[in-house]
Design a protein around this motif. Structure first.
Motif, PDB file in Angstrom:
ATOM      1  N   HIS A   1      42.910  38.501  29.660  1.00 16.83           N
ATOM      2  CA  HIS A   1      44.101  37.714  29.982  1.00 16.83           C
ATOM      3  C   HIS A   1      44.267  36.645  28.907  1.00 16.83           C
TER       4      HIS A   1
ATOM      5  N   GLU B   1      42.420  31.841  40.273  1.00 13.68           N
ATOM      6  CA  GLU B   1      43.443  32.873  40.186  1.00 13.68           C
ATOM      7  C   GLU B   1      42.777  34.230  40.396  1.00 13.68           C
TER       8      GLU B   1
ATOM      9  N   GLU C   1      37.743  39.603  32.211  1.00 10.40           N
ATOM     10  CA  GLU C   1      37.141  40.201  33.405  1.00 10.40           C
ATOM     11  C   GLU C   1      36.064  41.189  32.966  1.00 10.40           C
TER      12      GLU C   1
ATOM     13  N   VAL D   1      39.109  43.670  31.247  1.00 11.15           N
ATOM     14  CA  VAL D   1      40.482  43.176  31.247  1.00 11.15           C
ATOM     15  C   VAL D   1      40.519  41.849  30.493  1.00 11.15           C
TER      16      VAL D   1
ATOM     17  N   ASN E   1      35.608  32.759  31.136  1.00 16.97           N
ATOM     18  CA  ASN E   1      36.776  31.933  30.851  1.00 16.97           C
ATOM     19  C   ASN E   1      36.492  31.111  29.594  1.00 16.97           C
TER      20      ASN E   1
ATOM     21  N   VAL F   1      42.094  31.932  27.600  1.00 18.51           N
ATOM     22  CA  VAL F   1      41.719  33.345  27.619  1.00 18.51           C
ATOM     23  C   VAL F   1      40.699  33.555  28.735  1.00 18.51           C
TER      24      VAL F   1
ATOM     25  N   SER G   1      41.545  37.829  40.146  1.00 18.10           N
ATOM     26  CA  SER G   1      41.372  38.759  39.034  1.00 18.10           C
ATOM     27  C   SER G   1      41.997  40.103  39.371  1.00 18.10           C
ATOM     28  N   HIS G   2      42.264  40.911  38.358  1.00 27.17           N
ATOM     29  CA  HIS G   2      42.889  42.217  38.570  1.00 27.17           C
ATOM     30  C   HIS G   2      41.876  43.288  38.952  1.00 27.17           C
TER      31      HIS G   2
ATOM     32  N   ALA H   1      42.666  29.628  36.036  1.00 28.46           N
ATOM     33  CA  ALA H   1      44.066  29.714  35.613  1.00 28.46           C
ATOM     34  C   ALA H   1      44.343  28.868  34.370  1.00 28.46           C
TER      35      ALA H   1
ATOM     36  N   ASN I   1      46.849  33.470  27.560  1.00 29.64           N
ATOM     37  CA  ASN I   1      48.004  32.605  27.763  1.00 29.64           C
ATOM     38  C   ASN I   1      48.961  32.789  26.582  1.00 29.64           C
ATOM     39  N   GLU I   2      50.183  33.167  26.847  1.00 33.86           N
ATOM     40  CA  GLU I   2      51.140  33.471  25.785  1.00 33.86           C
ATOM     41  C   GLU I   2      51.461  32.260  24.911  1.00 33.86           C
TER      42      GLU I   2
ATOM     43  N   ARG J   1      39.395  34.057  38.320  1.00 37.80           N
ATOM     44  CA  ARG J   1      39.393  33.493  36.972  1.00 37.80           C
ATOM     45  C   ARG J   1      39.987  32.090  37.004  1.00 37.80           C
TER      46      ARG J   1
END
Length: 295
Positions: free
Chosen positions: A163, A118, A136, A161, A86, A133, A120-121, A129, A165-166, A127
């Motif tokens: 992730h 949160e 994984e 993977v 993270n 960024v 993980s996929h 939240a 944040n937009e 992860r």
């Protein structure tokens, strides 16, 4: 210059010199899990990206300098070869520091630090939240660097993977360096923050072949006005100015004033031309500066 032999220093002294000197260091907040399902969260500044294809980052849970014990993170990745890296930004820095507290085995630092877990996929560890960024990863290898106080253990983590944040993306869908608001670790209790005011760009000579500092006239290389950064930018030019280009710069009003005011005074002429060239470089007019310096 102070010169020190590492063999003459204690682990604590080594840590002090190296962590203050080798900085700033990016911070990863590594979430891991043991075979019994206990979650751990711990920050590491011995961390960086080392490969893009395959995508590999490495962090190092070092043995504690004071008593040579190992950290729960290291024990966890040995039991369950997965983790989430993270990325830490300014909004998380105090909670991240709190998560470094040496709580007992089985204590969940997510809860202690107030972070949100949160799912993980792909991997078992959750992860963070709040992280801008999260990566994984599966652990490819663990390389112990020694068994003494302060010895590192390189965890080679392959990113599977990503992730993002937009809210930190720009209009093109890329991470905006201004928005991510990263922090980094220095020595002792010192940190640094990547603010818009501290950001700058450096042109990279990846597609061009710079002439190099050694191709500049000796008077430029030995300038008492220009800095090493100035010389680096001048050396990044692809070719020296032609005689025609050099002659044309004499039409510049500032150059003309300098030349007229320093007739017969070569020392002050060179200094003033170098000062004007330095100002041009500061405005990004490197080619124009090189013409002035070649007069």
């Amino acid at each position: 210059m102070l010169t020190l032999k590492c063999e003459d220093l204690s682990p604590m002294q080594l840590q002090n010199y190296l962590q203050y000197a080798i900085a700033p260091r990016p911070i990863c907040l590594a979430s891991t899990i043991d075979a019994e399902g206990n979650v751990n969260l711990s920050p590491f500044s011995f961390f960086n990206l080392f490969s893009t294809n395959p995508p590999i980052c490495i962090f190092s849970p070092a043995r504690r300098v004071r008593d040579n014990t190992t950290k729960h993170t290291l024990e966890n990745v040995r039991e369950v070869g997965e983790c989430v890296i993270n990325i830490v930004n300014y909004a998380m820095v105090q909670q991240t520091s709190l998560s470094s507290t040496e709580y007992g085995k089985g204590v969940n630092e997510f809860e202690k630090a107030g972070f949100t877990m949160e799912k993980s996929h792909l991997v078992k560890p959750p992860r963070v939240a709040e992280a801008p960024v999260a990566l994984e990863c599966v652990v490819n290898k663990i390389i112990p660097l020694g068994d003494q106080h302060g010895a590192g253990n390189l965890v080679l983590a392959e990113i599977k993977v990503i992730h993002v944040n937009e809210e930190i993306l720009d209009a093109d869908g890329k991470i905006d360096q201004h928005k991510i608001d990263l922090v980094a670790r220095l020595g002792g209790n010192w940190y640094s923050r990547v603010t818009p005011e501290s950001l700058f760009t450096v042109p990279k000579p990846l597609t061009t072949l710079g002439i190099g500092v050694d191709a500049l006239p000796i008077s430029v290389r030995r300038s008492k006005v220009l800095t090493g950064n100035d010389l680096g930018l001048l050396g990044n030019e692809e070719q020296l100015p032609t005689e025609e280009e050099i002659a044309s710069i004499q039409g510049n009003a500032n150059v003309k004033d300098i030349l007229d005011a320093t007739i017969g005074d070569e020392t002050n002429r060179e200094r003033e031309l170098h000062e004007f060239a330095k100002a041009l470089i500061a405005y990004g007019k490197v080619r124009e500066a090189l013409k002035v310096l070649m007069l």
